[in-house]
Design a protein around this motif. Structure first.
Motif, short mmCIF file in Angstrom:
data_model
loop_
_atom_site.label_atom_id
_atom_site.label_comp_id
_atom_site.label_asym_id
_atom_site.label_seq_id
_atom_site.Cartn_x
_atom_site.Cartn_y
_atom_site.Cartn_z
N MET A 1 0.81 -1.22 0.00
CA MET A 1 0.00 0.00 0.00
C MET A 1 0.84 1.27 0.00
O MET A 1 0.32 2.37 -0.08
N VAL A 2 2.17 1.12 0.14
CA VAL A 2 3.05 2.28 0.21
C VAL A 2 3.60 2.61 -1.17
O VAL A 2 4.27 1.78 -1.80
N ASP B 1 -4.12 8.47 9.09
CA ASP B 1 -5.40 7.77 8.95
C ASP B 1 -5.19 6.28 8.77
O ASP B 1 -4.10 5.82 8.41
N ASN B 2 -6.28 5.54 8.97
CA ASN B 2 -6.25 4.11 8.65
C ASN B 2 -6.03 3.91 7.16
O ASN B 2 -6.39 4.76 6.34
N ASN B 3 -5.45 2.76 6.85
CA ASN B 3 -5.31 2.36 5.44
C ASN B 3 -4.36 3.26 4.65
O ASN B 3 -4.54 3.46 3.45
N ALA C 1 1.46 9.86 7.86
CA ALA C 1 1.08 9.10 6.66
C ALA C 1 -0.10 9.78 5.99
O ALA C 1 -1.09 10.11 6.65
N LYS C 2 0.01 9.99 4.69
CA LYS C 2 -1.05 10.68 3.95
C LYS C 2 -1.46 9.88 2.73
O LYS C 2 -0.65 9.19 2.11
N ASN C 3 -2.75 10.00 2.40
CA ASN C 3 -3.26 9.42 1.16
C ASN C 3 -3.85 10.55 0.32
O ASN C 3 -4.82 11.17 0.71
N THR D 1 1.93 8.30 0.93
CA THR D 1 3.28 8.79 1.18
C THR D 1 3.42 9.17 2.65
O THR D 1 2.44 9.19 3.40
N PHE D 2 4.66 9.51 3.05
CA PHE D 2 4.94 9.84 4.45
C PHE D 2 5.68 11.18 4.51
O PHE D 2 6.69 11.37 3.82
#
Length: 435
Positions: A10-11, A27-29, A392-394, A400-401
């Protein structure tokens, strides 16, 4: 230590510095756990790889030489001397080959056959020697790099449930670079298969992954009679932790001095642990219990609260000298079962463990209080320069981090958004009641 990841599960991209305590929130996921799992897989797949490869070769040599001997002397009832020879020959050869490599295989075979007075023609002996030598050459010619790649691939496949490459970009190459002391371990995966591995130095330290206090129940043999535990699936991370604790019983005499030194140097940590886990942890008849003044008899570890089990695991790792200096400790949402008071004590233990053991610790969390406690105790114990904070961001399905070490308010802001939303809902509710 610097961990760079591209296209792992997922990264999509991560650039994480691990130089003490690394806290990852978000956030989750968003792939937070993936960072710790990647580090766990790298360290434990490659730790002491030379010894692992030697043992693997020895097992394979022993198995193949024994099979050749049994096939060659194909009889239903082997005479005792022939039976003993088919056991000793594989064992001796496999030990000699893995320790010395360049040995005279033919002479060793003949010497053992003569010792057991096996009747065999010169032609048959020559044929047996050729078959064994061909098998030996095949096994010994497999390179250490290929075996390391196989170890790493199997570990990653287990840890990531056979989904290593990016889940959003099918044709991508998974790329990891782990930099330790200016030297790079380089790993590439394509279609969930390792296509490149460079290991320029030996990894001597283990990684321990803790994500579920309930695994402590599995150490009690009585639990194994309960269907829930007998049939429960344990991840490779959980199995490694269980095995490390169980292995201590076979090595406990080797750990006497180390355990004493640890106890004397970690008095501050033990004081916190003993404040929460009052009493002694007993290992008797393959069962774990807590002996405390609070109870009229030792209480089975299964009957303790989930939060208490979280502290018991740390206490066992320290008392049994399983967690060693410069090891890697990965804590996935450790606050989840803890009361706010215990969250603060757990946070202090994390800071002190890093300080006294020089550990590399990765913590994922969703708790603002727990995060604040780590920050507070890191400052109190003058260890804040050993802390890194990532969010951690989506964005557009791209995980990404972001390094927010100097702007930790970015993490708190995200954590408080639900609270602000709840305040708005309460305000609306009050207004509706007034109408």
């Amino acid at each position: 230590m610097l961990l760079k990841i591209e296209n792992l599960g997922m990264v999509d991209r991560a650039n994480i510095e691990i130089n003490g305590i690394t806290i990852i929130a978000g956030d989750n996921n968003t792939g937070k756990s993936t960072i710790g799992k990647a580090l766990f897989a790298i360290f434990n797949a490659l730790c002491n790889s030379e010894e692992k490869i030697k043992d693997l070769r020895k097992q394979e040599l022993n198995k193949n030489i024994k099979r050749i001997c049994m096939d060659y002397f194909d009889k239903e009832d082997l005479p005792i001397n022939l039976f003993e020879m088919t056991r000793r020959l594989p064992r001796n050869l496999s030990n000699l080959l893995t320790e010395h490599k360049n040995i005279d295989i033919e002479n060793n075979i003949q010497s053992i056959i003569n010792h057991y007075q096996i009747e065999i023609t010169e032609e048959s002996l020559k044929d047996l020697q050729i078959k064994i030598k061909n098998s030996v050459d095949k096994i010994m010619n497999v390179s250490e790099t290929d075996l390391q790649k196989e170890f790493l691939q199997r570990y990653f496949l287990e840890v990531f449930n056979e989904q290593i490459n990016s889940l959003s970009n099918v044709n991508s190459i998974m790329d990891i670079v782990l930099t330790i002391k200016d030297r790079d371990i380089k790993i590439k995966f394509s279609n969930d298969r390792c296509i490149k591995l460079e290991v320029p130095y030996k990894i001597l330290h283990e990684a321990f992954y803790i994500d579920d206090p309930f695994i402590i129940n599995s150490l009690n043999t009585k639990s194994l009679s309960i269907p829930f535990y007998r049939g429960r699936y344990f991840s490779v991370e959980q199995r490694h932790l269980i095995d490390s604790i169980e292995k201590y019983d076979r090595l406990k005499n080797e750990n006497v001095f180390a355990s004493l030194f640890a106890e004397k140097s970690l008095e501050e940590i033990y004081a916190i642990l003993n404040d929460v886990v009052e009493g002694n942890i007993l290992f008797q008849d393959n069962n774990i219990s807590l002996q405390s003044k609070k109870f009229n008899k030792p209480i089975n570890i299964n009957n303790l609260s989930t939060g208490l089990k979280a502290f018991v695991i740390l206490k066992i790792l320290l008392e049994r000298n399983i967690l060693k200096e410069k090891d890697v400790l990965i804590l996935d949402e450790p606050e989840i079962h803890l009361h706010p008071k215990w969250q603060m004590q757990y946070a202090q233990i994390i800071v002190l463990l890093q300080k006294f053991f020089d550990l590399s610790i990765i913590v994922t969390t969703h708790s603002a209080d727990f995060l604040a406690a780590i920050e507070y105790y890191a400052k109190k114990h003058k260890n804040i320069d050993k802390c890194k904070f990532y969010l951690a961001k989506n964005e557009d399905n791209f995980n990404t981090f972001v390094d927010v070490t100097n702007e930790t308010e970015e993490i708190y802001k995200q954590m408080f958004i639900p609270k602000f939303h709840l305040d708005e809902l309460n305000y609306e509710l009050e207004e509706n009641e007034d109408e």
